[in-house]
Write a protein that holds these residues in place. Structure first.
Motif, PDB file in Angstrom:
ATOM      1  N   LYS A  21       7.156   8.111   3.191  1.00 37.21           N
ATOM      2  CA  LYS A  21       7.817   7.029   2.444  1.00 37.21           C
ATOM      3  C   LYS A  21       7.216   5.686   2.817  1.00 37.21           C
ATOM      4  N   SER A  22       6.979   5.462   4.123  1.00 40.57           N
ATOM      5  CA  SER A  22       6.387   4.208   4.569  1.00 40.57           C
ATOM      6  C   SER A  22       4.988   4.043   4.013  1.00 40.57           C
ATOM      7  N   ALA A  23       4.200   5.141   4.037  1.00 41.08           N
ATOM      8  CA  ALA A  23       2.831   5.089   3.515  1.00 41.08           C
ATOM      9  C   ALA A  23       2.836   4.720   2.040  1.00 41.08           C
ATOM     10  N   ASN A  24       3.753   5.325   1.266  1.00 39.79           N
ATOM     11  CA  ASN A  24       3.846   5.010  -0.157  1.00 39.79           C
ATOM     12  C   ASN A  24       4.233   3.554  -0.382  1.00 39.79           C
ATOM     13  N   GLU A  25       5.120   3.048   0.450  1.00 39.15           N
ATOM     14  CA  GLU A  25       5.535   1.651   0.337  1.00 39.15           C
ATOM     15  C   GLU A  25       4.368   0.715   0.634  1.00 39.15           C
ATOM     16  N   TYR A  26       3.556   1.072   1.638  1.00 43.00           N
ATOM     17  CA  TYR A  26       2.383   0.254   1.970  1.00 43.00           C
ATOM     18  C   TYR A  26       1.406   0.225   0.793  1.00 43.00           C
ATOM     19  N   VAL A  27       1.153   1.400   0.225  1.00 47.85           N
ATOM     20  CA  VAL A  27       0.218   1.486  -0.895  1.00 47.85           C
ATOM     21  C   VAL A  27       0.712   0.651  -2.069  1.00 47.85           C
ATOM     22  N   GLN A  28       1.990   0.765  -2.381  1.00 49.58           N
ATOM     23  CA  GLN A  28       2.549   0.000  -3.497  1.00 49.58           C
ATOM     24  C   GLN A  28       2.449  -1.496  -3.248  1.00 49.58           C
ATOM     25  N   LYS A  29       2.658  -1.904  -2.014  1.00 51.80           N
ATOM     26  CA  LYS A  29       2.575  -3.325  -1.692  1.00 51.80           C
ATOM     27  C   LYS A  29       1.150  -3.839  -1.869  1.00 51.80           C
ATOM     28  N   ILE A  30       0.166  -3.087  -1.355  1.00 51.37           N
ATOM     29  CA  ILE A  30      -1.241  -3.496  -1.503  1.00 51.37           C
ATOM     30  C   ILE A  30      -1.636  -3.493  -2.968  1.00 51.37           C
ATOM     31  N   GLY A  32       0.185  -4.027  -5.528  1.00 56.34           N
ATOM     32  CA  GLY A  32       0.751  -5.200  -6.171  1.00 56.34           C
ATOM     33  C   GLY A  32      -0.077  -6.449  -5.910  1.00 56.34           C
ATOM     34  N   ILE A  33      -0.542  -6.612  -4.663  1.00 52.00           N
ATOM     35  CA  ILE A  33      -1.383  -7.761  -4.326  1.00 52.00           C
ATOM     36  C   ILE A  33      -2.728  -7.656  -5.046  1.00 52.00           C
ATOM     37  N   GLU A  34      -3.267  -6.455  -5.098  1.00 54.48           N
ATOM     38  CA  GLU A  34      -4.543  -6.239  -5.782  1.00 54.48           C
ATOM     39  C   GLU A  34      -4.450  -6.659  -7.249  1.00 54.48           C
ATOM     40  N   THR A  35      -3.342  -6.336  -7.882  1.00 50.84           N
ATOM     41  CA  THR A  35      -3.148  -6.713  -9.276  1.00 50.84           C
ATOM     42  C   THR A  35      -3.177  -8.225  -9.450  1.00 50.84           C
ATOM     43  N   VAL A  36      -2.610  -8.931  -8.480  1.00 54.24           N
ATOM     44  CA  VAL A  36      -2.562 -10.392  -8.545  1.00 54.24           C
ATOM     45  C   VAL A  36      -3.942 -11.009  -8.330  1.00 54.24           C
ATOM     46  N   ILE A  37      -4.715 -10.470  -7.384  1.00 53.81           N
ATOM     47  CA  ILE A  37      -5.988 -11.115  -7.030  1.00 53.81           C
ATOM     48  C   ILE A  37      -7.161 -10.650  -7.880  1.00 53.81           C
ATOM     49  N   LYS A  38      -6.980  -9.578  -8.645  1.00 57.23           N
ATOM     50  CA  LYS A  38      -8.082  -9.083  -9.486  1.00 57.23           C
ATOM     51  C   LYS A  38      -8.617 -10.145 -10.439  1.00 57.23           C
ATOM     52  N   PRO A  39      -7.766 -10.887 -11.163  1.00 56.75           N
ATOM     53  CA  PRO A  39      -8.308 -11.927 -12.056  1.00 56.75           C
ATOM     54  C   PRO A  39      -9.091 -13.008 -11.306  1.00 56.75           C
ATOM     55  N   LEU A  64      -6.614 -11.474  -0.480  1.00 57.74           N
ATOM     56  CA  LEU A  64      -7.241 -10.330   0.182  1.00 57.74           C
ATOM     57  C   LEU A  64      -6.757 -10.201   1.622  1.00 57.74           C
ATOM     58  N   VAL A  65      -6.705 -11.311   2.343  1.00 55.89           N
ATOM     59  CA  VAL A  65      -6.226 -11.261   3.731  1.00 55.89           C
ATOM     60  C   VAL A  65      -4.776 -10.797   3.772  1.00 55.89           C
ATOM     61  N   GLN A  66      -3.973 -11.253   2.820  1.00 57.20           N
ATOM     62  CA  GLN A  66      -2.581 -10.810   2.753  1.00 57.20           C
ATOM     63  C   GLN A  66      -2.506  -9.302   2.562  1.00 57.20           C
ATOM     64  N   TYR A  72      -2.098  -0.095   7.810  1.00 60.38           N
ATOM     65  CA  TYR A  72      -2.933   1.008   7.328  1.00 60.38           C
ATOM     66  C   TYR A  72      -3.673   0.674   6.029  1.00 60.38           C
ATOM     67  N   SER A  73      -3.992  -0.593   5.844  1.00 59.73           N
ATOM     68  CA  SER A  73      -4.714  -0.999   4.626  1.00 59.73           C
ATOM     69  C   SER A  73      -6.161  -0.537   4.643  1.00 59.73           C
ATOM     70  N   PHE A  74      -6.669  -0.118   5.794  1.00 59.35           N
ATOM     71  CA  PHE A  74      -8.091   0.222   5.919  1.00 59.35           C
ATOM     72  C   PHE A  74      -8.527   1.285   4.923  1.00 59.35           C
ATOM     73  N   SER A  75      -7.657   2.219   4.612  1.00 60.40           N
ATOM     74  CA  SER A  75      -8.030   3.319   3.724  1.00 60.40           C
ATOM     75  C   SER A  75      -7.819   2.991   2.250  1.00 60.40           C
ATOM     76  N   TYR A  76      -7.255   1.821   1.965  1.00 58.85           N
ATOM     77  CA  TYR A  76      -7.021   1.475   0.558  1.00 58.85           C
ATOM     78  C   TYR A  76      -8.329   1.010  -0.067  1.00 58.85           C
ATOM     79  N   PRO A  77      -8.765   1.574  -1.212  1.00 58.84           N
ATOM     80  CA  PRO A  77     -10.129   1.340  -1.701  1.00 58.84           C
ATOM     81  C   PRO A  77     -10.364   0.049  -2.484  1.00 58.84           C
TER      82      PRO A  77
END
Length: 293
Positions: A21-30, A32-39, A64-66, A72-77
């Motif tokens: 559950k924690s891992a899924n929450e981390y992924v969802q949080k990252i 969400g940030i990725e969606t914001v910084i992509k543009p 990106l720093v956020q 465990y953001s290291f594995s997020y692509p």
């Protein structure tokens, strides 16, 4: 005894479910940030006005720093950030993000960050500060992340010698309106874990086209649009680069240098990249002239 075993299994299952559950929450949080910084990542490259590019870079960097601060953001692509170079070391001990911001066609600044792998998922990063514009001798010294010679990396080669790891980085720099640079740089880590760029890792005879020895990093500088090759060919276990020639016979004028058709190279021998002459007629296959990165 059976009841004790059941309780242990239940606790283990609950622990695994909570971790998932924690891992899924981390992924969802990252994500969400990725969606914001992509543009912003796109705007760094595509905005027509210089202030807009630099503003996008500022927002992207902070975002990106956020994202990297999330456990465990290291594995997020970060797959959607297609304008940003993202490279994992072959042993997954770190990864490097690099990108560039153009002021105008005469000035480019590279940006970057190294993210280290940590067993507890905590953040350990080294921001890369491009020092290129502040030095007239970019090949003459070992450097840290704070006076880095900027490049957008497209390849990492892992070699070992005497039980120590050496990470060879290959990258490019649009440089200015007249020339492009491609770099080969050896990255190591000091005993305290800090990155160290460069060293006496290149052995080649001096000539008018290569950086004068002693060179702590290797640079291939050539005419804008000439598309000189510099790649690692895994099958040959060689770094291959184009042999250059001057269109005007002025080898000191880098904006006149273009590929001649032949190739040279480096081979890793006893902890150094040793010069090796590569002749196109000996191996004319496409492996010697890989696609542009």
């Amino acid at each position: 005894m059976k009841r004790t075993g059941f309780i242990c299994l239940l606790l283990l299952t609950t622990s695994l479910l909570n971790a998932q559950k924690s891992a899924n929450e981390y992924v969802q949080k990252i994500r969400g940030i990725e969606t914001v910084i992509k543009p912003y990542a796109t705007a760094i490259m595509e905005s027509e006005e210089m202030p807009d590019r630099f503003r996008a870079d500022s927002f992207f960097t902070r975002g990106l720093v956020q994202a990297l601060r999330v456990p465990y953001s290291f594995s997020y692509p970060f797959d959607s950030l297609t304008t940003i170079s993202k490279l994992y070391a072959p042993d997954s001990s770190f990864r490097i993000f690099t990108w560039q911001v153009m002021k105008d066609y005469t000035y480019y600044r590279q940006k970057g960050v190294i993210q280290m792998h940590t067993t507890d998922g905590s953040l350990k990063i080294f921001p890369l500060f491009d020092f290129s514009e502040f030095t007239e001798a970019p090949v003459d010294s070992v450097r840290s992340n704070r006076n880095w010679i900027g490049a957008i990396y497209y390849s990492i080669i892992l070699k070992e010698y005497n039980h120590r790891k050496y990470y060879t980085l290959m990258g490019y720099d649009e440089n200015d309106a007249r020339t492009t640079k491609k770099w080969v740089e050896v990255l190591t880590f000091t005993p305290d874990g800090s990155p160290q760029f460069g060293g006496r890792y290149f052995s080649y005879p001096n000539d008018a086209l290569k950086p004068p020895q002693p060179a702590y990093r290797f640079c291939l500088e050539f005419k804008k649009g000439a598309n000189a090759k510099l790649n690692y060919e895994r099958d040959l276990d060689l770094i291959i680069f184009s042999h250059l020639t001057s269109e005007t016979g002025e080898t000191a004028q880098k904006h006149t240098l273009v590929p001649e058709g032949g190739y040279e190279g480096f081979q890793w021998i006893s902890g150094r990249w040793v010069y090796k002459r590569v002749v196109a007629e000996v191996d004319p296959s496409s492996r010697v002239n890989p696609p542009r990165q």
